[in-house]
Write an enzyme that holds these catalytic residues in place. Structure first.
Site, PDB file in Angstrom:
ATOM      1  N   TRP A 104       0.823  -1.208   0.000  1.00 20.81           N
ATOM      2  CA  TRP A 104       0.000   0.000   0.000  1.00 20.81           C
ATOM      3  C   TRP A 104       0.857   1.257   0.000  1.00 20.81           C
ATOM      4  O   TRP A 104       0.496   2.254  -0.624  1.00 20.81           O
ATOM      5  CB  TRP A 104      -0.996  -0.013   1.168  1.00 20.81           C
ATOM      6  CG  TRP A 104      -1.989  -1.139   1.043  1.00 20.81           C
ATOM      7  CD1 TRP A 104      -2.141  -2.192   1.884  1.00 20.81           C
ATOM      8  CD2 TRP A 104      -2.942  -1.331  -0.015  1.00 20.81           C
ATOM      9  NE1 TRP A 104      -3.132  -3.022   1.419  1.00 20.81           N
ATOM     10  CE2 TRP A 104      -3.637  -2.522   0.265  1.00 20.81           C
ATOM     11  CE3 TRP A 104      -3.279  -0.616  -1.171  1.00 20.81           C
ATOM     12  CZ2 TRP A 104      -4.650  -3.016  -0.564  1.00 20.81           C
ATOM     13  CZ3 TRP A 104      -4.281  -1.112  -1.999  1.00 20.81           C
ATOM     14  CH2 TRP A 104      -4.955  -2.298  -1.692  1.00 20.81           C
ATOM     15  N   ASP A 173      -1.768   6.336   6.398  1.00 20.15           N
ATOM     16  CA  ASP A 173      -2.798   5.435   5.877  1.00 20.15           C
ATOM     17  C   ASP A 173      -3.116   4.463   7.008  1.00 20.15           C
ATOM     18  O   ASP A 173      -2.337   3.562   7.300  1.00 20.15           O
ATOM     19  CB  ASP A 173      -2.254   4.706   4.642  1.00 20.15           C
ATOM     20  CG  ASP A 173      -3.226   3.661   4.106  1.00 20.15           C
ATOM     21  OD1 ASP A 173      -4.307   3.479   4.697  1.00 20.15           O
ATOM     22  OD2 ASP A 173      -2.885   3.033   3.079  1.00 20.15           O
ATOM     23  N   LYS A 197     -12.132  -2.165   6.343  1.00 26.45           N
ATOM     24  CA  LYS A 197     -11.309  -3.062   7.144  1.00 26.45           C
ATOM     25  C   LYS A 197     -11.813  -3.059   8.590  1.00 26.45           C
ATOM     26  O   LYS A 197     -12.235  -4.065   9.110  1.00 26.45           O
ATOM     27  CB  LYS A 197      -9.830  -2.643   7.108  1.00 26.45           C
ATOM     28  CG  LYS A 197      -9.256  -2.374   5.721  1.00 26.45           C
ATOM     29  CD  LYS A 197      -9.073  -3.631   4.920  1.00 26.45           C
ATOM     30  CE  LYS A 197      -8.793  -3.438   3.444  1.00 26.45           C
ATOM     31  NZ  LYS A 197      -7.763  -2.516   3.044  1.00 26.45           N
TER      32      LYS A 197
HETATM   33  C1  LIG Z   1      -7.206  -2.000   1.772  1.00 21.95           C
HETATM   34  C2  LIG Z   1      -6.185  -0.957   1.932  1.00 21.95           C
HETATM   35  C3  LIG Z   1      -6.066   0.112   1.028  1.00 21.95           C
HETATM   36  C4  LIG Z   1      -6.946   0.240  -0.190  1.00 21.95           C
HETATM   37  O1  LIG Z   1      -8.232   0.549   0.160  1.00 21.95           O
HETATM   38  P1  LIG Z   1      -9.370   0.835  -0.951  1.00 21.95           P
HETATM   39  O2  LIG Z   1     -10.454   1.415  -0.119  1.00 21.95           O
HETATM   40  O3  LIG Z   1      -9.701  -0.466  -1.583  1.00 21.95           O
HETATM   41  O4  LIG Z   1      -8.809   1.802  -1.937  1.00 21.95           O
HETATM   42  C5  LIG Z   1      -5.108   1.053   1.265  1.00 21.95           C
HETATM   43  N1  LIG Z   1      -4.293   0.977   2.332  1.00 21.95           N
HETATM   44  C6  LIG Z   1      -4.363  -0.032   3.224  1.00 21.95           C
HETATM   45  C7  LIG Z   1      -3.441  -0.058   4.389  1.00 21.95           C
HETATM   46  C8  LIG Z   1      -5.314  -1.024   3.045  1.00 21.95           C
HETATM   47  O5  LIG Z   1      -5.396  -2.042   3.927  1.00 21.95           O
END
Ligand SMILES: *Cc1c(COP(=O)(O)O)cnc(C)c1O
Length: 362
Positions: A104, A173, A197
């Site tokens: 990511w 993030d 998540k």
């Molecule tokens: C799943 C995830 C993403 C991507 O998320 P989307 O909503 O599908 O764009 C980005 N960063 C992390 C740490 C993730 O677990």
């Protein structure tokens, strides 16, 4: 039916608290006496405004955010934030610093690069398959922000404590660990988290931005890609992802009222992770893939002796009501995502299964 539900270890979309799902179900056809469902009412109605503002207030309370912080809800997932962050916050020649801890983080850097924005990679753990969180790195004194991925969903690593950035804003993030534990928000200029998540369904990304970050934003950005559009309209410039925001509100309420806040949430999460890692470390039959001091309490990654055995493990687990234990397609192996909503019962069932599987196949 509740009795038919499995333990869901998927990485995302992921398990949600059962009491939240039940509340959604109970109120679905007639939301708060409106005679309509939450998916049918106007985003400008009092009904929805109450949901939005209560959700924001609950998030602010849980994370102890002061008035300098805005809580926003944006579509496009965490992946859109990979672009919005550099678009809005790198304005000029001063670079941003990025720490590369996995898939990511790389995707975030890819977008900064596409946009032609200056940035530097100040640390990476790619030399060891992203199995650890880098410790010794130097932040550039002219960096406009430092981008980290607080929890690496795919590789199973997590920042235990956050780096001291000496007044340079941290951008994180936190898609896969937001609200899993309390932390001091004051060094953070911006936090984003795709909801699917740990806090809600897919379709909404929560963004927390500090007021002073807005000063840097160029004024030639498309309206929907400018954070100020969201701060000045309380995320209501256009139709927001209403259903997702509603679930985030209920999840925040569940953390506060049922769990007892983020300190309790962390205690529970640590207990769950310890039980699982203890089982993995037991005999050598299972092998954890992340270095011990970098292990995630949200995504537990491990391997068995052969891919064939891993396949059998995942299949048999499924037959035992333990769903979603396959590792990400890019790294293989097994992964148990044990977000806030995964119960202690779920962890006990998984550990029991793992012990039995080892007995029969070890
Ligand atoms: C799943 C995830 C993403 C991507 O998320 P989307 O909503 O599908 O764009 C980005 N960063 C992390 C740490 C993730 O677990």
């Amino acid at each position: 039916m509740k009795q038919n539900r499995v333990y869901n270890f998927n990485a995302g979309p992921a398990t949600l608290p059962l009491p939240v799902l039940e509340e959604v179900q109970n109120n679905f056809l007639n939301f708060n006496g409106s005679g309509m469902s939450i998916t049918e009412i106007s985003h400008r109605s009092k009904w929805f405004e109450d949901v939005l503002n209560d959700g924001i207030n609950r998030i602010k309370k849980l994370l102890k955010l002061d008035d300098k912080y805005h809580v926003l809800f944006i579509q496009g997932g965490a992946s859109l934030q990979f672009s919005m962050v550099p678009m809005n916050l790198i304005n000029g020649n001063a670079p941003a610093d990025y720490i590369n801890t996995g898939t990511w983080a790389k995707k975030a850097m890819k977008e900064a690069k596409i946009l032609g924005k200056p940035f530097k990679v100040i640390a990476t753990s790619e030399d060891k398959n992203f199995s650890y969180i880098p410790k010794n790195f130097k932040i550039n004194s002219d960096a406009v922000y430092v981008h980290i991925t607080s929890n690496n969903t795919i590789e199973g690593t997590q920042w235990d404590s956050f780096p001291d950035t000496y007044n340079i804003p941290l951008v994180a993030d936190m898609s896969s660990d937001i609200l899993c534990k309390p932390f001091d928000v004051k060094n953070f200029g911006l936090i984003f988290a795709g909801a699917q998540k740990n806090i809600g369904p897919a379709g909404v990304c929560m963004v927390i931005i500090r007021e002073d970050m807005l000063e840097k934003i160029p004024d030639n950005l498309p309206t929907m890609l400018n954070y100020k559009t969201y701060t000045s309209s309380n995320s209501l410039y256009n139709t927001p992802p209403c259903f997702g925001i509603y679930i985030i509100q209920l999840v925040a309420k569940w953390i506060e009222e049922t769990i007892g806040g983020l300190v309790k949430m962390e205690e529970l999460n640590r207990k769950k992770a310890e039980m699982l890692y203890k089982c993995i470390d037991g005999t050598g039959f299972y092998k954890g893939t992340a270095e011990k001091d970098s292990r995630s309490i949200m995504n537990v990654t491990f391997r068995l002796n052969s891919e064939q055995l891993e396949k059998k493990f995942i299949e048999e687990a499924k037959k035992n009501g333990l769903e979603g234990l396959k590792g990400h397609r890019s790294v293989g192996g097994c992964r148990a995502s044990i977000y806030n909503a995964m119960t202690l019962d779920g962890i006990c069932s998984l550990v029991d299964f793992m012990k039995n599987f080892e007995k029969n196949n070890g």
